[in-house]
Design a protein around this motif. Structure first.
Motif, PDB file in Angstrom:
ATOM      1  N   THR A 290      25.214  42.624  35.234  1.00 48.05           N
ATOM      2  CA  THR A 290      26.327  42.791  36.171  1.00 48.05           C
ATOM      3  C   THR A 290      26.643  41.495  36.910  1.00 48.05           C
ATOM      4  OG1 THR A 290      25.777  45.126  36.487  1.00 48.05           O
ATOM      5  CG2 THR A 290      27.117  44.070  38.190  1.00 48.05           C
ATOM      6  N   ALA A 291      25.599  40.768  37.280  1.00 41.98           N
ATOM      7  CA  ALA A 291      25.803  39.538  38.057  1.00 41.98           C
ATOM      8  C   ALA A 291      26.644  38.521  37.294  1.00 41.98           C
ATOM      9  CB  ALA A 291      24.452  38.932  38.429  1.00 41.98           C
ATOM     10  N   TRP A 292      26.505  38.506  35.944  1.00 38.75           N
ATOM     11  CA  TRP A 292      27.309  37.573  35.164  1.00 38.75           C
ATOM     12  C   TRP A 292      28.803  37.814  35.396  1.00 38.75           C
ATOM     13  CZ3 TRP A 292      24.881  37.342  29.548  1.00 38.75           C
ATOM     14  CH2 TRP A 292      23.550  36.909  29.656  1.00 38.75           C
ATOM     15  N   PHE A 293      29.206  39.087  35.332  1.00 43.73           N
ATOM     16  CA  PHE A 293      30.630  39.406  35.452  1.00 43.73           C
ATOM     17  C   PHE A 293      31.121  39.241  36.878  1.00 43.73           C
ATOM     18  CE2 PHE A 293      29.456  41.332  31.463  1.00 43.73           C
ATOM     19  CZ  PHE A 293      30.563  41.092  30.669  1.00 43.73           C
ATOM     20  N   VAL A 294      30.258  39.480  37.860  1.00 45.24           N
ATOM     21  CA  VAL A 294      30.643  39.212  39.245  1.00 45.24           C
ATOM     22  C   VAL A 294      30.890  37.713  39.427  1.00 45.24           C
ATOM     23  CG1 VAL A 294      29.878  39.252  41.645  1.00 45.24           C
ATOM     24  CG2 VAL A 294      29.459  41.227  40.169  1.00 45.24           C
ATOM     25  N   GLY A 295      30.004  36.893  38.846  1.00 48.00           N
ATOM     26  CA  GLY A 295      30.189  35.447  38.928  1.00 48.00           C
ATOM     27  C   GLY A 295      31.453  34.986  38.227  1.00 48.00           C
ATOM     28  N   ILE A 296      31.745  35.569  37.063  1.00 48.28           N
ATOM     29  CA  ILE A 296      32.976  35.220  36.344  1.00 48.28           C
ATOM     30  C   ILE A 296      34.196  35.591  37.178  1.00 48.28           C
ATOM     31  CG2 ILE A 296      34.384  35.803  34.335  1.00 48.28           C
ATOM     32  CD1 ILE A 296      31.772  36.108  32.757  1.00 48.28           C
ATOM     33  N   ALA A 297      34.159  36.792  37.786  1.00 48.02           N
ATOM     34  CA  ALA A 297      35.280  37.226  38.612  1.00 48.02           C
ATOM     35  C   ALA A 297      35.494  36.288  39.804  1.00 48.02           C
ATOM     36  CB  ALA A 297      35.040  38.652  39.109  1.00 48.02           C
ATOM     37  N   ALA A 298      34.405  35.875  40.446  1.00 45.44           N
ATOM     38  CA  ALA A 298      34.516  34.967  41.598  1.00 45.44           C
ATOM     39  C   ALA A 298      35.117  33.630  41.170  1.00 45.44           C
ATOM     40  CB  ALA A 298      33.145  34.762  42.225  1.00 45.44           C
ATOM     41  N   ALA A 299      34.661  33.116  40.033  1.00 51.27           N
ATOM     42  CA  ALA A 299      35.189  31.839  39.543  1.00 51.27           C
ATOM     43  C   ALA A 299      36.680  31.946  39.227  1.00 51.27           C
ATOM     44  CB  ALA A 299      34.403  31.395  38.310  1.00 51.27           C
ATOM     45  N   LEU A 300      37.076  33.059  38.613  1.00 56.06           N
ATOM     46  CA  LEU A 300      38.488  33.248  38.274  1.00 56.06           C
ATOM     47  C   LEU A 300      39.346  33.374  39.521  1.00 56.06           C
ATOM     48  CD1 LEU A 300      38.139  35.700  35.261  1.00 56.06           C
ATOM     49  CD2 LEU A 300      38.980  33.349  35.171  1.00 56.06           C
ATOM     50  N   LEU A 301      38.834  34.024  40.553  1.00 57.75           N
ATOM     51  CA  LEU A 301      39.589  34.144  41.803  1.00 57.75           C
ATOM     52  C   LEU A 301      39.780  32.777  42.454  1.00 57.75           C
ATOM     53  CD1 LEU A 301      38.139  37.411  43.397  1.00 57.75           C
ATOM     54  CD2 LEU A 301      40.467  37.030  42.546  1.00 57.75           C
ATOM     55  N   ILE A 302      38.744  31.952  42.415  1.00 57.72           N
ATOM     56  CA  ILE A 302      38.866  30.593  42.966  1.00 57.72           C
ATOM     57  C   ILE A 302      39.910  29.802  42.188  1.00 57.72           C
ATOM     58  CG2 ILE A 302      37.653  28.406  43.286  1.00 57.72           C
ATOM     59  CD1 ILE A 302      35.109  30.041  43.835  1.00 57.72           C
ATOM     60  N   LEU A 303      39.854  29.912  40.856  1.00 57.53           N
ATOM     61  CA  LEU A 303      40.842  29.210  40.030  1.00 57.53           C
ATOM     62  C   LEU A 303      42.252  29.724  40.301  1.00 57.53           C
ATOM     63  CD1 LEU A 303      38.951  28.991  36.618  1.00 57.53           C
ATOM     64  CD2 LEU A 303      39.434  27.125  38.215  1.00 57.53           C
ATOM     65  N   ALA A 304      42.371  31.038  40.527  1.00 61.43           N
ATOM     66  CA  ALA A 304      43.693  31.594  40.841  1.00 61.43           C
ATOM     67  C   ALA A 304      44.228  31.024  42.141  1.00 61.43           C
ATOM     68  CB  ALA A 304      43.610  33.117  40.910  1.00 61.43           C
ATOM     69  N   GLY A 305      43.344  30.899  43.155  1.00 61.43           N
ATOM     70  CA  GLY A 305      43.767  30.326  44.426  1.00 61.43           C
ATOM     71  C   GLY A 305      44.199  28.876  44.288  1.00 61.43           C
ATOM     72  N   VAL A 306      43.408  28.101  43.525  1.00 66.60           N
ATOM     73  CA  VAL A 306      43.752  26.692  43.303  1.00 66.60           C
ATOM     74  C   VAL A 306      45.065  26.580  42.560  1.00 66.60           C
ATOM     75  CG1 VAL A 306      43.040  24.582  42.117  1.00 66.60           C
ATOM     76  CG2 VAL A 306      41.353  25.937  43.370  1.00 66.60           C
ATOM     77  N   ALA A 307      45.257  27.444  41.534  1.00 68.80           N
ATOM     78  CA  ALA A 307      46.495  27.402  40.762  1.00 68.80           C
ATOM     79  C   ALA A 307      47.690  27.763  41.626  1.00 68.80           C
ATOM     80  CB  ALA A 307      46.382  28.360  39.570  1.00 68.80           C
ATOM     81  N   ALA A 308      47.539  28.755  42.496  1.00 65.98           N
ATOM     82  CA  ALA A 308      48.643  29.148  43.375  1.00 65.98           C
ATOM     83  C   ALA A 308      49.003  28.015  44.333  1.00 65.98           C
ATOM     84  CB  ALA A 308      48.266  30.404  44.148  1.00 65.98           C
ATOM     85  N   TRP A 309      47.975  27.333  44.825  1.00 65.39           N
ATOM     86  CA  TRP A 309      48.219  26.223  45.760  1.00 65.39           C
ATOM     87  C   TRP A 309      48.907  25.048  45.068  1.00 65.39           C
ATOM     88  CZ3 TRP A 309      45.439  21.382  45.924  1.00 65.39           C
ATOM     89  CH2 TRP A 309      45.786  20.581  47.002  1.00 65.39           C
ATOM     90  N   ARG A 310      48.515  24.792  43.806  1.00 58.68           N
ATOM     91  CA  ARG A 310      49.071  23.643  43.096  1.00 58.68           C
ATOM     92  C   ARG A 310      50.438  23.927  42.482  1.00 58.68           C
ATOM     93  NH1 ARG A 310      47.604  18.681  43.640  1.00 58.68           N
ATOM     94  NH2 ARG A 310      48.076  18.272  41.454  1.00 58.68           N
ATOM     95  N   ILE A 311      50.688  25.171  42.090  1.00 61.28           N
ATOM     96  CA  ILE A 311      51.860  25.476  41.305  1.00 61.28           C
ATOM     97  C   ILE A 311      52.976  26.081  42.144  1.00 61.28           C
ATOM     98  CG2 ILE A 311      52.755  26.894  39.404  1.00 61.28           C
ATOM     99  CD1 ILE A 311      50.024  26.622  38.084  1.00 61.28           C
ATOM    100  N   SER A 312      52.631  26.910  43.146  1.00 63.56           N
ATOM    101  CA  SER A 312      53.659  27.608  43.919  1.00 63.56           C
ATOM    102  C   SER A 312      54.538  26.612  44.674  1.00 63.56           C
ATOM    103  CB  SER A 312      53.004  28.572  44.926  1.00 63.56           C
ATOM    104  OG  SER A 312      52.279  29.563  44.241  1.00 63.56           O
ATOM    105  N   PRO A 313      55.808  26.943  44.846  1.00 61.92           N
ATOM    106  CA  PRO A 313      56.733  26.018  45.548  1.00 61.92           C
ATOM    107  C   PRO A 313      56.355  25.897  47.033  1.00 61.92           C
ATOM    108  CG  PRO A 313      57.805  28.124  45.113  1.00 61.92           C
ATOM    109  CD  PRO A 313      56.513  28.139  44.387  1.00 61.92           C
ATOM    110  N   ARG A 314      56.490  24.689  47.547  1.00 61.53           N
ATOM    111  CA  ARG A 314      56.202  24.430  48.961  1.00 61.53           C
ATOM    112  C   ARG A 314      57.346  23.612  49.553  1.00 61.53           C
ATOM    113  NH1 ARG A 314      51.676  23.111  46.233  1.00 61.53           N
ATOM    114  NH2 ARG A 314      52.069  20.878  46.464  1.00 61.53           N
ATOM    115  N   LEU A 315      57.878  24.060  50.691  1.00 62.75           N
ATOM    116  CA  LEU A 315      58.989  23.344  51.351  1.00 62.75           C
ATOM    117  C   LEU A 315      58.471  22.596  52.563  1.00 62.75           C
ATOM    118  CD1 LEU A 315      61.760  26.108  51.211  1.00 62.75           C
ATOM    119  CD2 LEU A 315      61.476  24.099  49.735  1.00 62.75           C
TER     120      LEU A 315
END
Length: 315
Positions: A290-315
């Motif tokens: 179970t811990a493997w998939f929890v770790g994968i989920a946490a890593a993906l959430l971090i990547l999602a946050g980074v991607a949103a910060w880098r890709i989303s439009p900012r004025l």
């Protein structure tokens, strides 16, 4: 892979539904214009190609999927070193083991490989020795004393008939004597973490049939690993042919759930014993991941946050 709570995997069906809902919401959302836009500001706010704009959502959905799998408590089979084990080496010392088709001769090749095996198995394992020809003899009871075992192996000499069944039964009795609180004559008891390795070159000529002894080993939960030694053209000094009985030994291994090997030269005998060490020294266990998939989920959430910060439009 297996799951302790497989029904929870049905929640994965909600992931594509959630993706469709987000897509529909974005399509239905009214466009918002900017009065008197500054074209330089608009250019800096451009998030880039449309496919890149979907990356944060995709990563978040993958993270959600991994969390759902974690909730189902996945398990996987893996090999782990045994903490303790009892191994009986049963070596054929019948007259046919004097054949020289295996350099320098069959028994010497078997002795050399057995000594290497004894040195390589974990020190906490108890290893015993049975020699057999017309009858079976317990030379060394299961012990961690490797020096005593090696001396007994060196003292083997070929002579007599072949009694594979007797060797298995004698090995079982020796293993039973090591089990705490278990009478040595309790033939119906299951023996824990025990294995028998039989090395022989000929068909059984005396004693209990090997198949019956194999059934006893199966009932006791002791797999028997067999090694058929020699070539079909093997002969003794007097010209008597002594081909190995690979089929009979394979039957013993299959009945007990062990493995059967064939060796036609000294190098292959040693290789077989090396493989036996890996089989006997580990056990298949099922552990939760179970811990493997929890770790994968946490890593993906971090990547999602980074991607949103880098890709989303900012004025």
């Amino acid at each position: 892979m297996t799951f302790q709570q497989p029904l929870l995997l049905l929640a994965l069906l909600a992931v594509p539904l959630l993706a469709l809902l987000v897509w529909w919401w974005r399509r239905r959302r009214p466009a918002v214009g900017i009065p008197f836009p500054d074209l330089d500001v608009v250019a800096r706010a451009d998030p880039g190609p449309r496919r890149r704009r979907h990356l944060p959502l995709l990563l978040a959905l993958l993270a959600l999927s991994a969390l759902v799998v974690a909730l189902a408590r996945p398990e996987m089979w893996r090999d782990e070193p045994r903490e303790r084990a009892t191994i009986m080496l049963a070596i054929d010392v019948s007259g046919s083991m004097a054949a020289t088709d295996v350099d320098p001769y069959r028994l010497q090749a078997a002795q050399d490989a057995a000594k290497t095996f004894a040195d390589e198995v974990p020190r906490q394992y108890q290893v015993g020795l049975v020699s057999f020809s017309g009858s079976a003899n317990l030379l060394v009871a299961p012990t961690t004393d490797r020096a005593a075992l090696l001396r007994a192996i060196d003292g083997l000499a070929p002579d007599g008939a072949t009694a594979v069944g007797e060797a298995i039964e004698t090995s079982l009795d020796a293993i039973r004597a090591t089990q705490t609180g278990l009478p040595a004559d309790d033939a119906g008891a299951t023996l824990e973490a025990a294995r028998i390795v039989v090395l022989s070159d000929g068909a059984t000529t005396v004693g209990i049939p090997p198949s019956l002894a194999a059934e006893d080993a199966k009932a006791a939960g002791v797999p028997v690993f067999t090694v058929s030694l020699g070539t079909p053209d093997g002969i003794l000094a007097n010209g008597q042919p002594v081909p190995p009985d690979a089929e009979g030994l394979r039957e013993v291994a299959e009945i007990t759930g062990g493995d059967a090997f064939e060796s036609e030269d000294a190098a292959s005998v040693s290789a077989v014993y090396e493989r036996l060490g890996s089989f006997i020294g580990t056990e298949r266990v099922r552990g939760e991941v179970t811990a493997w998939f929890v770790g994968i989920a946490a890593a993906l959430l971090i990547l999602a946050g980074v991607a949103a910060w880098r890709i989303s439009p900012r004025l």
